[in-house]
Each structure stands twice: as structure tokens, then as C-alpha cells.
Design a protein around this motif. Structure first.
Motif, PDB file in Angstrom:
ATOM      1  N   ASP A  31      10.091   1.566  18.045  1.00  0.00           N
ATOM      2  CA  ASP A  31      10.392   2.166  16.737  1.00  0.00           C
ATOM      3  C   ASP A  31      10.247   1.148  15.621  1.00  0.00           C
ATOM      4  O   ASP A  31       9.720   1.459  14.553  1.00  0.00           O
ATOM      5  CB  ASP A  31      11.817   2.740  16.722  1.00  0.00           C
ATOM      6  N   GLY A  32      10.725  -0.064  15.866  1.00  0.00           N
ATOM      7  CA  GLY A  32      10.609  -1.118  14.857  1.00  0.00           C
ATOM      8  C   GLY A  32       9.157  -1.452  14.579  1.00  0.00           C
ATOM      9  O   GLY A  32       8.753  -1.647  13.432  1.00  0.00           O
ATOM     10  N   LEU A  33       8.360  -1.492  15.626  1.00  0.00           N
ATOM     11  CA  LEU A  33       6.930  -1.770  15.466  1.00  0.00           C
ATOM     12  C   LEU A  33       6.258  -0.646  14.684  1.00  0.00           C
ATOM     13  O   LEU A  33       5.442  -0.893  13.797  1.00  0.00           O
ATOM     14  CB  LEU A  33       6.286  -1.944  16.838  1.00  0.00           C
ATOM     15  N   ASN A  34       6.620   0.595  15.003  1.00  0.00           N
ATOM     16  CA  ASN A  34       6.062   1.737  14.272  1.00  0.00           C
ATOM     17  C   ASN A  34       6.429   1.686  12.797  1.00  0.00           C
ATOM     18  O   ASN A  34       5.594   1.966  11.940  1.00  0.00           O
ATOM     19  CB  ASN A  34       6.540   3.058  14.880  1.00  0.00           C
ATOM     20  N   ARG A  35       7.667   1.343  12.492  1.00  0.00           N
ATOM     21  CA  ARG A  35       8.093   1.239  11.087  1.00  0.00           C
ATOM     22  C   ARG A  35       7.319   0.147  10.372  1.00  0.00           C
ATOM     23  O   ARG A  35       6.873   0.323   9.239  1.00  0.00           O
ATOM     24  CB  ARG A  35       9.597   0.965  11.009  1.00  0.00           C
ATOM     25  N   THR A  36       7.156  -0.999  11.038  1.00  0.00           N
ATOM     26  CA  THR A  36       6.439  -2.120  10.431  1.00  0.00           C
ATOM     27  C   THR A  36       4.988  -1.748  10.166  1.00  0.00           C
ATOM     28  O   THR A  36       4.459  -1.999   9.079  1.00  0.00           O
ATOM     29  CB  THR A  36       6.518  -3.363  11.340  1.00  0.00           C
ATOM     30  N   VAL A  37       4.334  -1.134  11.142  1.00  0.00           N
ATOM     31  CA  VAL A  37       2.936  -0.721  10.968  1.00  0.00           C
ATOM     32  C   VAL A  37       2.838   0.341   9.873  1.00  0.00           C
ATOM     33  O   VAL A  37       1.911   0.316   9.057  1.00  0.00           O
ATOM     34  CB  VAL A  37       2.348  -0.214  12.304  1.00  0.00           C
ATOM     35  N   GLY A  38       3.780   1.241   9.824  1.00  0.00           N
ATOM     36  CA  GLY A  38       3.789   2.279   8.782  1.00  0.00           C
ATOM     37  C   GLY A  38       3.919   1.675   7.398  1.00  0.00           C
ATOM     38  O   GLY A  38       3.221   2.083   6.460  1.00  0.00           O
ATOM     39  N   ARG A  39       4.812   0.694   7.246  1.00  0.00           N
ATOM     40  CA  ARG A  39       4.976   0.028   5.943  1.00  0.00           C
ATOM     41  C   ARG A  39       3.707  -0.704   5.544  1.00  0.00           C
ATOM     42  O   ARG A  39       3.291  -0.672   4.392  1.00  0.00           O
ATOM     43  CB  ARG A  39       6.151  -0.944   5.993  1.00  0.00           C
ATOM     44  N   MET A  40       3.093  -1.380   6.527  1.00  0.00           N
ATOM     45  CA  MET A  40       1.856  -2.110   6.227  1.00  0.00           C
ATOM     46  C   MET A  40       0.751  -1.136   5.826  1.00  0.00           C
ATOM     47  O   MET A  40      -0.016  -1.395   4.902  1.00  0.00           O
ATOM     48  CB  MET A  40       1.426  -2.935   7.442  1.00  0.00           C
ATOM     49  N   SER A  41       0.670  -0.016   6.502  1.00  0.00           N
ATOM     50  CA  SER A  41      -0.333   0.994   6.191  1.00  0.00           C
ATOM     51  C   SER A  41      -0.120   1.539   4.777  1.00  0.00           C
ATOM     52  O   SER A  41      -1.078   1.706   4.018  1.00  0.00           O
ATOM     53  CB  SER A  41      -0.254   2.125   7.212  1.00  0.00           C
ATOM     54  N   ASP A  42       1.132   1.825   4.430  1.00  0.00           N
ATOM     55  CA  ASP A  42       1.442   2.308   3.083  1.00  0.00           C
ATOM     56  C   ASP A  42       1.059   1.276   2.030  1.00  0.00           C
ATOM     57  O   ASP A  42       0.491   1.612   0.994  1.00  0.00           O
ATOM     58  CB  ASP A  42       2.931   2.644   2.950  1.00  0.00           C
ATOM     59  N   SER A  43       1.354   0.010   2.302  1.00  0.00           N
ATOM     60  CA  SER A  43       1.023  -1.057   1.364  1.00  0.00           C
ATOM     61  C   SER A  43      -0.482  -1.178   1.180  1.00  0.00           C
ATOM     62  O   SER A  43      -0.975  -1.335   0.060  1.00  0.00           O
ATOM     63  CB  SER A  43       1.586  -2.398   1.839  1.00  0.00           C
ATOM     64  N   LEU A  44      -1.235  -1.106   2.277  1.00  0.00           N
ATOM     65  CA  LEU A  44      -2.692  -1.186   2.185  1.00  0.00           C
ATOM     66  C   LEU A  44      -3.259   0.009   1.426  1.00  0.00           C
ATOM     67  O   LEU A  44      -4.186  -0.131   0.632  1.00  0.00           O
ATOM     68  CB  LEU A  44      -3.316  -1.262   3.577  1.00  0.00           C
ATOM     69  N   HIS A  45      -2.682   1.188   1.638  1.00  0.00           N
ATOM     70  CA  HIS A  45      -3.133   2.386   0.927  1.00  0.00           C
ATOM     71  C   HIS A  45      -2.894   2.223  -0.578  1.00  0.00           C
ATOM     72  O   HIS A  45      -3.768   2.550  -1.383  1.00  0.00           O
ATOM     73  CB  HIS A  45      -2.410   3.622   1.459  1.00  0.00           C
ATOM     74  N   GLU A  46      -1.724   1.733  -0.948  1.00  0.00           N
ATOM     75  CA  GLU A  46      -1.408   1.513  -2.367  1.00  0.00           C
ATOM     76  C   GLU A  46      -2.339   0.471  -2.976  1.00  0.00           C
ATOM     77  O   GLU A  46      -2.797   0.630  -4.108  1.00  0.00           O
ATOM     78  CB  GLU A  46       0.052   1.086  -2.520  1.00  0.00           C
ATOM     79  N   LEU A  47      -2.624  -0.590  -2.241  1.00  0.00           N
ATOM     80  CA  LEU A  47      -3.524  -1.623  -2.723  1.00  0.00           C
ATOM     81  C   LEU A  47      -4.928  -1.063  -2.933  1.00  0.00           C
ATOM     82  O   LEU A  47      -5.561  -1.311  -3.961  1.00  0.00           O
ATOM     83  CB  LEU A  47      -3.564  -2.797  -1.742  1.00  0.00           C
ATOM     84  N   ALA A  48      -5.418  -0.291  -1.973  1.00  0.00           N
ATOM     85  CA  ALA A  48      -6.755   0.295  -2.092  1.00  0.00           C
ATOM     86  C   ALA A  48      -6.817   1.264  -3.274  1.00  0.00           C
ATOM     87  O   ALA A  48      -7.806   1.286  -4.012  1.00  0.00           O
ATOM     88  CB  ALA A  48      -7.127   1.019  -0.792  1.00  0.00           C
ATOM     89  N   GLU A  49      -5.775   2.038  -3.476  1.00  0.00           N
ATOM     90  CA  GLU A  49      -5.733   2.979  -4.603  1.00  0.00           C
ATOM     91  C   GLU A  49      -5.743   2.236  -5.937  1.00  0.00           C
ATOM     92  O   GLU A  49      -6.466   2.619  -6.863  1.00  0.00           O
ATOM     93  CB  GLU A  49      -4.487   3.869  -4.492  1.00  0.00           C
ATOM     94  N   ALA A  50      -4.970   1.169  -6.035  1.00  0.00           N
ATOM     95  CA  ALA A  50      -4.955   0.367  -7.267  1.00  0.00           C
ATOM     96  C   ALA A  50      -6.321  -0.269  -7.509  1.00  0.00           C
ATOM     97  O   ALA A  50      -6.804  -0.326  -8.644  1.00  0.00           O
ATOM     98  CB  ALA A  50      -3.877  -0.708  -7.178  1.00  0.00           C
ATOM     99  N   PHE A  51      -6.971  -0.722  -6.443  1.00  0.00           N
ATOM    100  CA  PHE A  51      -8.299  -1.319  -6.564  1.00  0.00           C
ATOM    101  C   PHE A  51      -9.306  -0.283  -7.056  1.00  0.00           C
ATOM    102  O   PHE A  51     -10.099  -0.548  -7.963  1.00  0.00           O
ATOM    103  CB  PHE A  51      -8.731  -1.887  -5.207  1.00  0.00           C
TER     104      PHE A  51
END
Length: 77
Positions: A31-51
Motif C-alpha cells: 500500500d505504501g509503495l502504491n501511494r508513493t507511485v501514485g504521488r509520483m505519477s500525479d506530480s509528473l502529470h502536473e509537471l507535463a501539464e505545466a510544460f
């Protein structure tokens, strides 16, 4: 009095170490790994959108500066 101070320091360090171990254990779980990967995915999505947004704004600026923007009408050369 010195012994009481050092006992307090030891208890504080012990509590902090226990919290860090608990957090590390949570991160190591599925579960912790899933949360971490989910947060990283959200961050990458936000970064790509801003770019993409910045890229589109810059393209609009360049098109206007070069007179290629269709909304500005024909340029007089």
C-alpha cells in the motif's frame, strides 16, 4: 539533573527513531509503495501539464511576433 536531561534526550531520540522506522515500514508495504507511485505519477502529470501550457503560450507569443497568428489578420509587407 544532568541524568534527567540525558534521559529526556534519549527518549526523544527513541520516539523519532520509532516514527522513522514506522514510516519506512509503511513505504515498504504494498500500500505504501502504491501511494508513493501514485504521488509520483500525479506530480509528473502536473509537471507535463505545466510544460504543455507554457509551450503553448510561448508558441502563441512567437507566432504573434512573427506575424503568423491568424487572429491578428494579414500583415502589411
Amino acid at each position: 539533573m544532568k541524568k534527567l536531561f540525558w534521559v529526556g534526550i534519549g527518549i526523544g531520540v527513541g520516539v523519532l527513531a520509532a516514527r522513522k522506522l514506522g514510516q519506512a515500514k509503511d513505504l515498504a508495504s504494498a500500500d505504501g509503495l502504491n501511494r508513493t507511485v501514485g504521488r509520483m505519477s500525479d506530480s509528473l502529470h502536473e509537471l507535463a501539464e505545466a510544460f504543455r501550457t507554457g509551450m503553448n503560450e510561448r508558441e502563441t507569443e512567437l507566432r504573434q511576433a512573427l506575424g503568423l497568428d491568424e487572429t491578428s489578420g494579414p500583415s502589411h509587407h
